[in-house]
Enzyme design. Structure first.
Site, short mmCIF file in Angstrom:
data_model
loop_
_atom_site.label_atom_id
_atom_site.label_comp_id
_atom_site.label_asym_id
_atom_site.label_seq_id
_atom_site.Cartn_x
_atom_site.Cartn_y
_atom_site.Cartn_z
N CYS A 2 0.84 -1.19 0.00
CA CYS A 2 0.00 0.00 0.00
C CYS A 2 0.88 1.25 0.00
O CYS A 2 1.98 1.25 0.54
CB CYS A 2 -0.89 0.02 1.23
SG CYS A 2 -2.00 -1.39 1.37
N ARG A 27 4.11 0.39 -6.29
CA ARG A 27 4.07 -0.49 -5.12
C ARG A 27 2.99 -1.56 -5.25
O ARG A 27 2.97 -2.52 -4.49
CB ARG A 27 3.83 0.35 -3.86
CG ARG A 27 4.98 1.30 -3.54
CD ARG A 27 4.65 2.18 -2.35
NE ARG A 27 4.56 1.44 -1.12
CZ ARG A 27 5.58 1.21 -0.30
NH1 ARG A 27 6.78 1.65 -0.60
NH2 ARG A 27 5.41 0.54 0.82
N TRP A 73 -3.65 -2.23 -1.47
CA TRP A 73 -3.45 -3.59 -1.97
C TRP A 73 -4.19 -4.50 -1.00
O TRP A 73 -3.80 -4.64 0.16
CB TRP A 73 -1.95 -3.92 -2.01
CG TRP A 73 -1.61 -5.18 -2.74
CD1 TRP A 73 -1.38 -5.34 -4.07
CD2 TRP A 73 -1.41 -6.48 -2.14
NE1 TRP A 73 -1.07 -6.65 -4.36
CE2 TRP A 73 -1.08 -7.38 -3.19
CE3 TRP A 73 -1.50 -6.99 -0.85
CZ2 TRP A 73 -0.83 -8.72 -2.98
CZ3 TRP A 73 -1.25 -8.33 -0.63
CH2 TRP A 73 -0.92 -9.18 -1.69
N ASN A 99 -1.08 1.21 6.18
CA ASN A 99 -0.37 0.14 5.48
C ASN A 99 0.04 -0.89 6.52
O ASN A 99 0.66 -0.55 7.53
CB ASN A 99 0.87 0.71 4.77
CG ASN A 99 1.66 -0.37 4.05
OD1 ASN A 99 1.17 -1.46 3.80
ND2 ASN A 99 2.90 -0.06 3.70
N GLY A 100 -0.31 -2.15 6.29
CA GLY A 100 0.03 -3.20 7.24
C GLY A 100 -1.17 -4.10 7.50
O GLY A 100 -2.16 -4.08 6.77
N GLU A 480 15.14 -17.62 -12.17
CA GLU A 480 14.79 -16.20 -12.28
C GLU A 480 14.09 -15.91 -13.61
O GLU A 480 13.13 -15.13 -13.67
CB GLU A 480 16.05 -15.35 -12.14
CG GLU A 480 15.87 -13.86 -12.36
CD GLU A 480 14.92 -13.18 -11.39
OE1 GLU A 480 14.53 -12.04 -11.66
OE2 GLU A 480 14.54 -13.81 -10.36
N LYS A 484 10.35 -14.28 -13.96
CA LYS A 484 10.04 -13.08 -14.74
C LYS A 484 8.89 -13.34 -15.72
O LYS A 484 7.99 -12.51 -15.87
CB LYS A 484 11.27 -12.61 -15.52
CG LYS A 484 12.30 -11.90 -14.70
CD LYS A 484 11.78 -10.56 -14.21
CE LYS A 484 12.38 -10.19 -12.87
NZ LYS A 484 11.95 -10.94 -11.72
N GLU A 487 5.59 -13.65 -13.80
CA GLU A 487 5.23 -12.40 -13.13
C GLU A 487 4.52 -11.43 -14.08
O GLU A 487 3.51 -10.82 -13.69
CB GLU A 487 6.48 -11.69 -12.60
CG GLU A 487 6.98 -12.17 -11.26
CD GLU A 487 8.18 -11.37 -10.81
OE1 GLU A 487 8.22 -10.98 -9.63
OE2 GLU A 487 9.11 -11.13 -11.62
N HIS A 503 13.81 -36.43 -13.80
CA HIS A 503 13.19 -36.76 -12.50
C HIS A 503 11.81 -36.12 -12.36
O HIS A 503 11.40 -35.77 -11.25
CB HIS A 503 14.12 -36.31 -11.36
CG HIS A 503 15.43 -37.01 -11.36
ND1 HIS A 503 15.63 -38.26 -10.81
CD2 HIS A 503 16.63 -36.66 -11.90
CE1 HIS A 503 16.89 -38.64 -10.97
NE2 HIS A 503 17.52 -37.68 -11.64
N LYS A 602 5.39 -4.14 -5.43
CA LYS A 602 6.84 -3.99 -5.53
C LYS A 602 7.52 -4.32 -4.23
O LYS A 602 8.49 -5.07 -4.18
CB LYS A 602 7.17 -2.55 -5.96
CG LYS A 602 8.66 -2.26 -6.08
CD LYS A 602 9.29 -3.10 -7.17
CE LYS A 602 10.74 -2.77 -7.38
NZ LYS A 602 11.39 -3.68 -8.34
#
Length: 607
Positions: A2, A27, A73, A99-100, A480, A484, A487, A503, A602
């Site tokens: 947030c 964010r 958020w 925020n939290g 990574e 990406k 995401e 496997h 973010k």
């Protein structure tokens, strides 16, 4: 996550708030709102969706020189106008943004309802407004100090009351909050980017601190009403660094900034006379470094992938046992802190909740913990025992790119430092040093293949699943690459060691599932080529990342992306950049919002 902004001064508050919220979009959020006070009334406007929806609802001439704003958020309650912030008390005189997560909001709400308070939303945050209101007796700061100890969980709170014009109060516990000092105006925000257009002077709040601001200045204190003297810090980022600068979006800009960001991470930290690295912020003597017997690197997400690369380096070059660990698991597994062990925590923002809490738990047990962060003045650098800034510059896009390669650069520097103190010869150290110096130019060469990567992305962007496969030090880079792609394009992707394909993952191979192989010219190249042939034999499309001139790999592959030749340990940089571009171009072809992908934030400042 947030975003919070508060303003009091001489300007139109709504303009400052909307601009600040726009700069906090990165964010991650799903609704936004502002509250502006004028005279004896407050105007509350909040909307589901993007800030442009909110802006369209704000009157052009909305009066008021102080107010608060928020991007939400969602954690408690669905995404709608009612659950958006700010929230008010029953009388509509007190307004808060938060925020939290308030863990005991259910119990607090039940108690407040018995006292006659009526709630409008299904959020945990609304309880804060009513709780502060229950203590309010013409002194907002005092009411916040009475309410704060009753809140269990994390919070960054900014609030105001219509009966106290041009006065705003902020409180922090676990969620970032920073105060900005302007000329006859003051700011409170969750991030310096919200206020950079107006001030470079800031004060960072610590947990348990309360900030009260008005246009003439600020007062810092704690819940026990003790005045606190704070150091004013200067933001060294330039405003243009948080602008797109001619690029289509921030992610594209940040990918193409990597020659410069990598150079900044390395600059001034290579000692050619001694063929070693130099990191001044470690706060450890040479003797203390020499006595280190094992290292643990704690991180999450992209930073965790950098940690895996770092652990491989430290073990293979410096010959120090090193274990990468997920921040979210460390805190709750009762970690063992061993003598002569060193811990690193990695976080781009310096505010990642899981990593911050893991660091505190390790420190509580007596561990020495160093931070690797990007944002100067953030919580992890302030609370850690030392550390290193990566100097990437602001990273606005949600999906991390340049911070990843800068984190790698710092881990390589630390490895060189430790290796030269142990078994690495001067000649071998100089070879590694010179290859590090060459990296910015090589990264620039890797970026020059963007057009061919875009053509490959156009060919494969409609697939529903994709595998990324690498070996050794490039295995975490494959992970990574997969991260990406999922995401920002929302294509399902998984990263594996190429050795693990038999496997289980080989069962996924078919004509519609491409496999992206990382095939540098290193000692495991032949093994990876064997795995490529296994995929081809089963009809799976193969995309490879190979060294320029590697015709054997090109002949096996359906498509190939070439990277420059380098030292075999440097390939993670040159493999990461094309994978970022591949994900980026896939997402663009699919029409995704690459800077603000759905459901992501973010800086993850709640668990």
């Amino acid at each position: 996550m947030c975003g919070i902004v508060g303003y009091c001064g001489m300007r139109m508050a709504k303009d400052i708030l909307l601009e600040g919220l726009k700069r906090l979009e990165y964010r991650g959020y799903d609704s936004a709102g502002i509250c502006v006070a004028h005279g004896n009334s407050m105007q509350l406007i909040k909307k589901k969706g993007k800030i442009k929806n909110l802006k369209e609802s704000v009157p052009y001439d909305l009066p008021g020189s102080y107010g608060i704003g928020h991007t939400r958020w969602a954690t408690h309650g669905e995404v709608n106008d009612l659950n958006a912030h700010p929230h008010t008390d029953c009388e509509g005189k007190l307004s808060i943004v938060h925020n939290g997560i308030i863990e005991n909001h259910v119990a607090l709400k039940a108690k407040l309802e018995t006292e006659g308070h009526e709630f409008l939303s299904s959020t945990d945050s609304e309880v804060i407004a009513h709780l502060i209101s229950s203590f309010y007796e013409d002194d907002l700061e005092k009411a916040v100090k009475q309410a704060a100890p009753l809140l269990k969980g994390t919070y960054g709170i900014v609030c105001m009351h219509v009966d106290e014009p041009n006065r705003i109060v902020g409180a922090r516990n676990g969620s970032p909050l920073v105060l900005g000092i302007g000329n006859d105006e003051m700011f409170l925000a969750s991030d310096v980017t919200a206020m950079m257009a107006y001030t470079r002077q800031v004060v960072y709040l610590e947990d348990g601190e309360i900030a009260t601001i008005d246009p003439d200045g600020y007062l810092m204190s704690d819940v026990a009403d003790r005045t606190i003297e704070k150091t004013i810090e200067n933001i060294d980022w330039e405003l243009q660094e948080i602008e797109k600068g001619g690029f289509a979006n921030f992610m594209e800009k940040e990918i193409f900034e990597q020659p410069q960001s990598t150079e900044r991470a390395i600059q001034g930290r290579l000692d050619r006379e001694l063929a070693t690295g130099h990191l001044g912020g470690l706060n450890l003597s040479s003797k203390e470094l020499l006595n280190i017997e094992r290292i643990k690197i704690v991180a999450t997400g992209t930073s965790y992938h950098a940690a895996i690369v770092g652990s491989y380096l430290l073990e293979s070059i410096a010959r120090i046992p090193c274990v990468p660990e997920l921040s979210s698991e460390v805190r709750y597994k009762n970690p063992i802190v061993e003598r002569n062990a060193l811990h690193f925590v990695i976080s781009q923002s310096g505010e990642t909740a899981d990593t911050l809490y893991a660091m505190r738990e390790l420190q509580r047990k007596g561990a020495t913990v160093l931070g690797i962060c990007n944002v100067v003045g953030s919580t992890i650098p302030r609370e850690s025992d030392g550390g290193v800034y990566i100097h990437s510059g602001p990273e606005i896009a949600v999906a991390s790119t340049k911070a990843f390669t800068s984190q790698l650069a710092v881990l390589y520097l630390f490895t060189l430092l430790m290796a030269r103190m142990r078994h690495l010869s001067f000649e071998a150290g100089m070879n590694l040093l010179e290859n590090l110096e060459a990296l910015p130019g090589l990264v620039s060469q890797a970026l020059s293949t963007a057009d061919s990567i875009q053509a490959i992305a156009r060919k494969y962007c409609e697939v529903s699943s994709c595998l990324f496969l690498g070996r050794g030090i490039n295995y975490p880079v494959a992970m990574e690459g997969a991260l990406k792609l999922k995401e920002i394009s929302y294509i399902h992707a998984e990263g594996y060691s190429a050795a693990e394909i038999k496997h289980g993952p080989i069962a996924l191979i078919n004509a519609e599932t491409p496999s992206v192989f990382l095939v540098p010219d290193d000692r495991l190249r032949a093994k990876v080529i064997s795995n490529m042939k296994e995929v081809k034999a089963r009809g799976g499309p193969v995309i490879s990342l190979a060294v320029i001139g590697d015709e054997e790999v090109a002949d096996i592959s359906d498509d190939v992306i070439f990277v420059p030749r380098t030292h075999e340990l440097m390939y993670p940089f040159l493999m990461a950049v094309p994978l970022q571009l591949f994900a980026y171009f896939c997402a663009r072809e699919l029409g995704r919002n690459v800077d603000q992908p759905r459901n992501l934030a973010k800086s993850v400042t709640v668990e």
